[in-house]
Design a protein around this motif. Structure first.
Motif, mmCIF file in Angstrom:
data_model
loop_
_atom_site.group_PDB
_atom_site.id
_atom_site.type_symbol
_atom_site.label_atom_id
_atom_site.label_comp_id
_atom_site.label_asym_id
_atom_site.label_seq_id
_atom_site.Cartn_x
_atom_site.Cartn_y
_atom_site.Cartn_z
ATOM 1 N N GLN A 151 0.835 -1.209 0.000
ATOM 2 C CA GLN A 151 0.000 0.000 0.000
ATOM 3 C C GLN A 151 0.868 1.257 0.000
ATOM 4 O O GLN A 151 0.591 2.199 -0.740
ATOM 5 C CB GLN A 151 -0.926 -0.004 1.227
ATOM 6 N N VAL A 152 1.906 1.277 0.833
ATOM 7 C CA VAL A 152 2.792 2.429 0.907
ATOM 8 C C VAL A 152 3.516 2.617 -0.424
ATOM 9 O O VAL A 152 3.633 3.735 -0.932
ATOM 10 C CB VAL A 152 3.805 2.281 2.074
ATOM 11 N N ASP A 153 3.986 1.536 -1.008
ATOM 12 C CA ASP A 153 4.661 1.599 -2.293
ATOM 13 C C ASP A 153 3.723 2.155 -3.355
ATOM 14 O O ASP A 153 4.142 2.931 -4.220
ATOM 15 C CB ASP A 153 5.189 0.218 -2.701
ATOM 16 N N GLY A 154 2.460 1.790 -3.299
ATOM 17 C CA GLY A 154 1.468 2.297 -4.250
ATOM 18 C C GLY A 154 1.280 3.793 -4.144
ATOM 19 O O GLY A 154 1.003 4.480 -5.124
ATOM 20 N N LEU A 155 1.467 4.352 -2.943
ATOM 21 C CA LEU A 155 1.360 5.795 -2.758
ATOM 22 C C LEU A 155 2.477 6.544 -3.475
ATOM 23 O O LEU A 155 2.296 7.673 -3.902
ATOM 24 C CB LEU A 155 1.396 6.148 -1.260
ATOM 25 N N ALA A 156 3.618 5.903 -3.580
ATOM 26 C CA ALA A 156 4.779 6.553 -4.200
ATOM 27 C C ALA A 156 4.717 6.532 -5.719
ATOM 28 O O ALA A 156 5.484 7.196 -6.385
ATOM 29 C CB ALA A 156 6.065 5.867 -3.719
ATOM 30 N N GLN A 157 3.830 5.752 -6.285
ATOM 31 C CA GLN A 157 3.770 5.628 -7.737
ATOM 32 C C GLN A 157 3.147 6.813 -8.372
ATOM 33 O O GLN A 157 2.414 7.527 -8.121
ATOM 34 C CB GLN A 157 3.017 4.377 -8.133
#
Length: 108
Positions: free
Chosen positions: A102-108
């Motif tokens: 989820q956190v990685d998805g925020l950075a995209q």
């Protein structure tokens, strides 16, 4: 300050132009941020002004030069770890794969 020969930044500039057309003055900051740079509003105002003085004809060499002027510091391990603290309420030093995704998805 730059000889305009940063291949990664020149490639990013060329890719932008392929996808979006000529880099517009208003998109300088967006492309810089996509490359990991964090220009201040004052720096962006300066770069926009310089581009406008030249008829808004922004070159890859201009872009590389502005990135170099802005500078880039890789975050330290401690800075990276501090980002995950809110996602690790027990202070274990770990986050679940679900949370990381989820956190990685925020950075995209």
């Amino acid at each position: 300050k730059s000889d305009g020969s940063n291949p990664r930044l020149l490639r990013a500039f060329a890719d932008w132009e392929k996808e979006h057309g000529k880099l517009k003055v208003g998109d300088i900051g967006r492309l810089m941020r996509q490359q990991g740079y964090a220009p201040t509003e004052a720096e962006l105002k300066n770069y926009r002004s310089r581009a406008e003085q030249r008829g808004e004809n922004i070159t890859g060499e201009d872009f590389v030069s502005w990135c170099n002027e802005t500078g880039y510091d890789d975050p330290s391990l401690q800075e990276l770890a501090s980002f995950f603290v809110p996602f690790d309420p027990e202070g274990t030093g770990f986050v679940s794969a679900r949370v990381f995704t989820q956190v990685d998805g925020l950075a995209q």
